[in-house]
Design a protein around this motif. Sequence first.
Motif, short mmCIF file in Angstrom:
data_model
loop_
_atom_site.label_atom_id
_atom_site.label_comp_id
_atom_site.label_asym_id
_atom_site.label_seq_id
_atom_site.Cartn_x
_atom_site.Cartn_y
_atom_site.Cartn_z
N PRO A 180 0.91 -1.18 0.11
CA PRO A 180 0.05 -0.28 -0.05
C PRO A 180 0.79 1.25 0.10
CG PRO A 180 -0.95 -1.48 1.51
CD PRO A 180 0.35 -2.14 1.04
N VAL A 181 2.06 1.17 0.79
CA VAL A 181 2.93 2.51 1.00
C VAL A 181 3.30 2.87 -0.48
CG1 VAL A 181 4.90 3.49 1.55
CG2 VAL A 181 3.39 2.32 3.26
N LEU A 182 3.70 1.53 -1.49
CA LEU A 182 4.31 1.71 -2.69
C LEU A 182 3.32 2.07 -3.59
CD1 LEU A 182 7.02 -1.03 -2.92
CD2 LEU A 182 7.34 1.60 -2.52
N ARG A 220 11.63 9.58 -3.87
CA ARG A 220 11.66 10.43 -5.21
C ARG A 220 12.15 9.47 -6.21
NH1 ARG A 220 14.65 15.54 -3.29
NH2 ARG A 220 15.60 14.03 -1.80
N ASP A 221 12.85 8.54 -5.80
CA ASP A 221 13.59 7.73 -6.87
C ASP A 221 12.66 6.76 -7.73
OD1 ASP A 221 13.48 6.13 -4.55
OD2 ASP A 221 15.19 4.72 -5.39
N ILE A 222 11.54 6.53 -7.33
CA ILE A 222 10.66 5.88 -7.81
C ILE A 222 9.28 6.60 -8.13
CG2 ILE A 222 11.61 3.50 -7.13
CD1 ILE A 222 9.38 3.34 -5.02
N GLY A 223 9.27 7.97 -8.24
CA GLY A 223 8.17 8.53 -8.82
C GLY A 223 7.47 9.33 -7.41
N GLY A 224 8.19 9.39 -6.44
CA GLY A 224 7.02 9.87 -5.22
C GLY A 224 7.86 11.27 -4.89
N THR A 225 7.47 11.60 -3.73
CA THR A 225 7.87 12.88 -3.18
C THR A 225 8.50 12.69 -1.62
OG1 THR A 225 5.52 13.19 -2.03
CG2 THR A 225 6.05 14.13 -4.15
N LEU A 226 8.68 11.68 -1.27
CA LEU A 226 9.46 11.29 0.23
C LEU A 226 10.64 11.10 0.02
CD1 LEU A 226 6.81 8.73 1.73
CD2 LEU A 226 6.95 11.29 2.05
N ASP A 227 11.35 11.64 1.16
CA ASP A 227 12.88 11.23 1.33
C ASP A 227 12.85 9.77 1.99
OD1 ASP A 227 13.87 13.63 0.44
OD2 ASP A 227 13.93 14.72 2.40
N ALA A 228 14.07 9.45 1.99
CA ALA A 228 14.19 7.95 2.44
C ALA A 228 13.97 7.90 4.15
CB ALA A 228 15.58 7.41 2.12
N ALA A 229 14.09 8.98 4.52
CA ALA A 229 13.89 8.94 6.20
C ALA A 229 12.44 9.04 6.35
CB ALA A 229 14.51 10.39 6.75
N ASP A 230 11.61 9.23 5.33
CA ASP A 230 10.14 9.32 5.53
C ASP A 230 9.43 7.87 5.18
OD1 ASP A 230 10.27 12.18 6.30
OD2 ASP A 230 10.30 12.67 4.23
N PHE A 231 10.17 7.03 4.58
CA PHE A 231 9.48 5.75 4.27
C PHE A 231 9.21 4.83 5.34
CE2 PHE A 231 9.45 1.65 2.51
CZ PHE A 231 8.83 1.66 1.51
N ALA A 232 9.89 4.95 6.20
CA ALA A 232 9.69 3.80 7.43
C ALA A 232 8.58 4.55 8.50
CB ALA A 232 10.91 3.53 8.33
N PRO A 233 8.49 5.71 8.51
CA PRO A 233 7.39 6.15 9.39
C PRO A 233 5.95 5.92 8.47
CG PRO A 233 9.10 7.89 9.54
CD PRO A 233 9.39 6.82 8.46
N GLU A 234 6.04 5.91 7.13
CA GLU A 234 4.80 5.52 6.18
C GLU A 234 4.60 4.03 6.53
OE1 GLU A 234 2.46 7.43 4.84
OE2 GLU A 234 3.68 9.37 5.34
N ILE A 235 5.40 3.31 6.65
CA ILE A 235 5.12 1.79 6.92
C ILE A 235 4.48 1.80 8.22
CG2 ILE A 235 6.28 -0.24 7.34
CD1 ILE A 235 6.42 0.24 4.32
N ARG A 236 5.04 2.43 9.21
CA ARG A 236 4.57 2.49 10.66
C ARG A 236 2.96 2.95 10.73
NH1 ARG A 236 6.75 6.59 13.17
NH2 ARG A 236 4.71 7.65 13.10
N ARG A 237 2.73 4.16 9.81
CA ARG A 237 1.42 4.71 9.80
C ARG A 237 0.37 3.61 9.18
NH1 ARG A 237 4.02 9.44 10.19
NH2 ARG A 237 4.70 9.57 7.85
N THR A 238 0.83 3.22 8.09
CA THR A 238 -0.01 2.09 7.55
C THR A 238 -0.31 0.87 8.32
OG1 THR A 238 0.85 2.72 5.07
CG2 THR A 238 -0.10 0.55 5.57
N ILE A 239 0.69 0.55 9.17
CA ILE A 239 0.39 -0.70 10.12
C ILE A 239 -0.64 -0.20 11.24
CG2 ILE A 239 1.38 -2.20 11.89
CD1 ILE A 239 3.78 -2.15 10.00
N GLU A 240 -0.30 1.07 11.85
CA GLU A 240 -1.13 1.38 12.96
C GLU A 240 -2.51 1.59 12.13
OE1 GLU A 240 1.02 4.93 14.05
OE2 GLU A 240 2.12 3.90 15.48
N HIS A 241 -2.74 1.96 11.00
CA HIS A 241 -4.06 2.16 10.55
C HIS A 241 -4.82 0.94 10.48
CE1 HIS A 241 -7.18 4.50 8.27
NE2 HIS A 241 -7.11 3.61 7.13
N THR A 242 -4.26 -0.10 10.21
CA THR A 242 -4.99 -1.40 10.27
C THR A 242 -5.55 -1.62 11.70
OG1 THR A 242 -3.11 -3.00 10.71
CG2 THR A 242 -3.58 -2.06 8.34
N GLY A 243 -4.93 -1.21 12.76
CA GLY A 243 -5.32 -1.38 13.91
C GLY A 243 -4.85 -2.79 14.35
#
Length: 94
Positions: free
Chosen positions: A58-60, A68-91
């Motif tokens: 879902p993040v990808l 950014r290297d695959i067409g997005g806007t995030l820096d590498a440091a922002d990727f792991a927090p997105e993974i975490r948010r996605t997991i948290e969103h599932t409950g």
Amino acid sequence: MAQAAPHGPAPPDTAGQGVANSTPLTLSAAMLLDRRGRRDGDDRLQRAAALITSAVGPVLDSPATRTRDIGGTLDAADFAPEIRRTIEHTGETA
């Protein structure tokens, strides 16, 4: 030749800029958790691995959460927090 990073060589045009996608590193960590969980009979580690692995897709899928290297806007440091948010969103928890 560029210095090899832990997950492989960084392309020279992105080396050191924080733009490289960290999906391979994230999935490697999930594989390690799964392996350790199976070895030690720890269901929580296996569940954590499954949650991480299932969050990557879902993040990808969204350009807003890609690096950014695959067409997005995030820096590498922002990727792991997105993974975490996605997991948290599932409950779900490990």
